[in-house]
Each structure stands twice: as C-alpha cells, then as structure tokens.
Design an enzyme around this catalytic site. Structure first.
Site, PDB file in Angstrom:
ATOM      1  N   LYS A  66       0.847  -1.201   0.000  1.00  0.00           N
ATOM      2  CA  LYS A  66       0.000   0.000   0.000  1.00  0.00           C
ATOM      3  C   LYS A  66       0.887   1.257   0.000  1.00  0.00           C
ATOM      4  O   LYS A  66       2.099   1.156  -0.030  1.00  0.00           O
ATOM      5  CB  LYS A  66      -0.947  -0.031   1.205  1.00  0.00           C
ATOM      6  CG  LYS A  66      -1.736  -1.361   1.346  1.00  0.00           C
ATOM      7  CD  LYS A  66      -2.809  -1.556   0.297  1.00  0.00           C
ATOM      8  CE  LYS A  66      -3.359  -2.958   0.216  1.00  0.00           C
ATOM      9  NZ  LYS A  66      -4.138  -3.437   1.317  1.00  0.00           N
TER      10      LYS A  66
HETATM   11  C1  LIG Z   1      -4.998  -4.615   1.784  1.00  0.00           C
HETATM   12  C2  LIG Z   1      -6.479  -4.572   1.847  1.00  0.00           C
HETATM   13  C3  LIG Z   1      -7.184  -4.937   2.988  1.00  0.00           C
HETATM   14  C4  LIG Z   1      -6.551  -5.576   4.184  1.00  0.00           C
HETATM   15  O1  LIG Z   1      -5.480  -4.918   4.673  1.00  0.00           O
HETATM   16  P1  LIG Z   1      -4.409  -5.725   5.567  1.00  0.00           P
HETATM   17  O2  LIG Z   1      -3.620  -4.619   6.168  1.00  0.00           O
HETATM   18  O3  LIG Z   1      -3.617  -6.569   4.609  1.00  0.00           O
HETATM   19  O4  LIG Z   1      -5.154  -6.524   6.552  1.00  0.00           O
HETATM   20  C5  LIG Z   1      -8.547  -4.785   2.989  1.00  0.00           C
HETATM   21  N1  LIG Z   1      -9.213  -4.322   1.918  1.00  0.00           N
HETATM   22  C6  LIG Z   1      -8.561  -3.990   0.781  1.00  0.00           C
HETATM   23  C7  LIG Z   1      -9.358  -3.491  -0.380  1.00  0.00           C
HETATM   24  C8  LIG Z   1      -7.184  -4.132   0.711  1.00  0.00           C
HETATM   25  O5  LIG Z   1      -6.546  -3.842  -0.425  1.00  0.00           O
END
Ligand SMILES: *Cc1c(COP(=O)(O)O)cnc(C)c1O
Length: 405
Positions: free
Chosen positions: A203
């Site tokens: 991210k």
């Molecule tokens: C990455 C992501 C999550 C979950 O995030 P984590 O930090 O990996 O638990 C939830 N929703 C979306 C759309 C994501 O891309």
C-alpha cells in the site's frame, strides 16, 4: 547487433527468447529510507514499545493527511474493517452490502461480526461499486454499505450517500487503496461515516502490518478505541496517569493494537506521502499515454471529479484481441520478468462464499471483467526505465500472441 539478435529480442521468454528483465519488477513495493530506519531504532530505545505516545502521534499525522478529525490506529487493514463494523454495532442478522470487486477482507469483516455480507456488482468502466446495484440489494435487514475505492479511485459518494440517507444506512469505505485520493476536492477519510486504511507494504505507506480508521464521529471513535483494546474503558497509559490499577471491560473487544515501533515507521513514511502520490500519478499518466499505442490493452475508466491515489494500475486485456486467455498472458508477463498480478477474483466466486450460497452469474459485470484483468507494476520507487520494460514486454506479447480483430 545482427538481424538474428533483433528477432531474438522479439521472441517471448517462454518461446526461448531473452526475457525483458532478469530481476522481476514487483507490482507493488515499499520504500524504506535511512530516516525510516532511524525512526524505528529510536522507538526501540524509548519507554513504550506499544500503546505509547507514537501511536497518538501517528494518529494525529494521519488525521492531518486525511482531513478526518479522529483516527484510530489498529494492527492491520482487516482489523480496521472489523473494528469499524463492530463499533458501529453490526451483529447477527445484519446485512452489509459490499462490492464483488475487492479483497476478501472487506466481506470477511462482516462475517467476523456475525453479519451477512451481501455482495453486489460493479460499474463496467471503473469496476467501482454500482449505486444501482446497492439500491437493488437493500432489504429490511440492511444496516450499512462498505464501498471500496478500488485501485485508489473514489467511488460515487454523492449517489451512495443519497441512497444510504434515504434508507437510514451507514456509509463506510474500505479505503485501503486510496490514502491521498480526493473526490470533488474532499479527501478520502472525510467522504464516508468512517474509512479504513492499510499499511501493508504494497500500500502507499508501510508499517509491516498496520491499519487505521478515520472518522468525524467522536462516539464511533471512542467505541473503536475500546474495541481495539479488549473492550476496556482505559488503556495502561491512562491508568498510569490516573494512578489506579482499576480497569473495566465495558464491552466486547479484541487486541487489535498497533505498536509504537510500527507507528514510528508510519510517521516517517507519511512525511513522504505527497511525493509518493505525485510519483504514482506521473507514472499512471505516462502509462495511459504509452498504452494508447498497445492494441488489446485498455486502462479502466477514470471518474472526472476524482484525484486518484493510484495504489494499482489495472488494465483489461480485451477479449478477442489475444490468441490466449488472460491466465496465459499473466504467465507470459511473469516469464518476461514483469511482476503482474490480478485484482481480484470477485468475492462471490471464492469457494467459501459459493459454499454459503453465492453463485456464478450473481455479479456478471465483475465476472466478465475478471477474465480480462491484469495489474501492471506501479509503485513510487519505480523508474521510467522500469515502466519502459513493462511496455516492452506488452509489445512482445502483442507481436507473439496478439490477434487482429
Ligand atoms: C490490503 C487490503 C485490505 C486488508 O489490509 P491488511 O492490512 O492486509 O489486513 C482490505 N481491503 C482492501 C481493499 C485491501 O486492499
């Protein structure tokens, strides 16, 4: 270079040609600076490894970045979704509408609360949740919508807000792709009743694992702080300040806390968010220009009122333009050293949801898109030369597996 070498350069790696790259270009990747390293080391030498001052400092920095008055930091993006829905009171018998085109966590969070995720279709151009599909899915048991700013592009908040207001539903956002995006000039974090973020390394901001919820609702924020900490009415730091040993489990809760070590990294990473976003936007604009010369590769539709955060650069490998299916195109790109990916297998097509009664044909737009989707590498550490390699590989694909329509 001989003519033979040039022909070899156009030959796909799977057909015995030289790959475009030997070291694979990842589709997403964190950037860790020396300042980041120093910030983490300094946190390790501090008094608080968790639930200390750096958590509050990270929350304040995120509040400034999102424009949300309250931010609650939690252990990851999935627990952010869980915390948000639990604090909002989602429970057994409640239905929560989610889009088909998202990571499984969006729907899982509803399940963790004992609720039922109602999976709806997306818009064919943007792959964002379709407001008409939301309106059609509302039942007397519906309590909320969790929209997803897929790829980093904000959904149609005006349409969703109107529907939610009309039916007395809460509008939430899984904004895990969209830190830094805006819609009509308003930042993601202020567009829904609450918005989740993730700090997973692919991210925008990396803390290893990490997440947060942004909201303007102080009562919801207070409940989220309790859900994050066993349902207790005081943290260890608050007890220490008050000079008391006493705490009380006021409600149901979990241990979803984020450490000060991770927050130190997050604060340091957040300082570079603007340049991070600027680089992603420049790469996305460059992709759009370069891809216009590649037949059979179509970027998603952009909504005019948004400023995209560009977590993902998703294209459609158009059906009919290729002699092999998308699965094979994905494999060919990997063989060229280009780390492509697919986001996502629609949620209702996962084995678990199919066993719960979801069926193929339930969200035809998402299903048709899925057969064509490919995520091209996009991250703020990528160079123009890296991006040129992606285009070189796509041009090789067109020459070897393209099909005139
Ligand atoms: C990455 C992501 C999550 C979950 O995030 P984590 O930090 O990996 O638990 C939830 N929703 C979306 C759309 C994501 O891309």
């Amino acid at each position: 270079m001989s003519g033979g070498d040039e022909r070899d350069g156009a030959k796909l790696a799977v057909d015995g040609g030289a790959p475009v790259r030997r070291d694979r270009l990842p589709y997403g990747r964190q950037q860790i600076s020396e300042e980041d390293v120093a910030a983490v080391v300094s946190a390790l030498r501090g008094d608080w490894l968790t639930t200390g001052p750096l958590v509050e400092a990270f929350e304040r920095a995120l509040a400034a970045a999102t424009g949300a008055p309250e931010v609650v930091a939690v252990s990851n993006g999935t627990t952010a979704l869980h915390t948000m829905l639990a604090a909002a009171g989602v429970g057994p018998g409640d239905e929560v509408i989610v889009p088909a085109m998202t990571f499984v966590a969006t729907a899982n969070a509803v399940l963790y609360c004992g609720g039922k995720p109602v999976i709806v279709d997306v818009d064919p151009g943007t792959l964002l949740i379709d407001p008409a599909a939301v309106a059609a899915a509302i039942s007397p048991r519906t309590v909320a919508v969790v929209a997803v700013d897929y790829g980093g592009q904000p959904v149609d908040y005006d349409a969703l807000r109107a529907i939610c207001d009309q039916h007395g539903l809460r509008l939430f956002t899984d904004g895990c792709h969209a830190l830094g995006a805006t819609s009509r000039g308003r930042p993601v974090g202020t567009l829904a009743d609450a918005t989740t973020l993730s700090f997973h390394p692919v991210k925008h901001i990396a803390t290893g694992e990490g997440g947060a919820i942004a909201t303007a609702d102080p009562a919801l924020a207070a409940r989220m702080r309790r859900v994050r900490n066993h349902g207790l009415n005081q943290t260890a730091a608050e007890r220490e300040k008050a000079g008391t040993f006493r705490y009380e489990m006021a409600e149901w809760g979990h241990n979803f806390r984020l450490t000060d070590i991770q927050c130190a990294l997050g604060i340091s990473q957040l300082r570079r968010l603007d340049e991070n976003l600027a680089r992603r936007r420049a790469l996305a604009a460059r992709y759009a220009g370069l891809l216009s010369a590649v037949p059979g590769v179509e970027p998603l539709v952009l909504r005019p009122e948004v400023e995209h955060a560009w977590h993902l650069y998703v294209v459609r490998m158009k059906r009919g333009a290729w002699s092999v299916p998308r699965e094979e195109l994905h494999r060919l790109m990997l063989a060229e050293g280009i780390g492509v990916n697919v986001h996502y297998l629609p949620v209702h097509l996962h084995a678990y949801h199919q066993a719960q009664g979801a069926f193929t044909g339930q969200c035809p737009v998402a299903e048709a898109a899925y057969a064509e989707l490919l995520t091209l590498p996009l991250h703020h550490g990528m160079s123009d030369e890296d991006q040129d390699d992606v285009l070189r590989a796509l041009h090789k694909l067109v020459a070897a597996r393209g099909q005139a329509e």
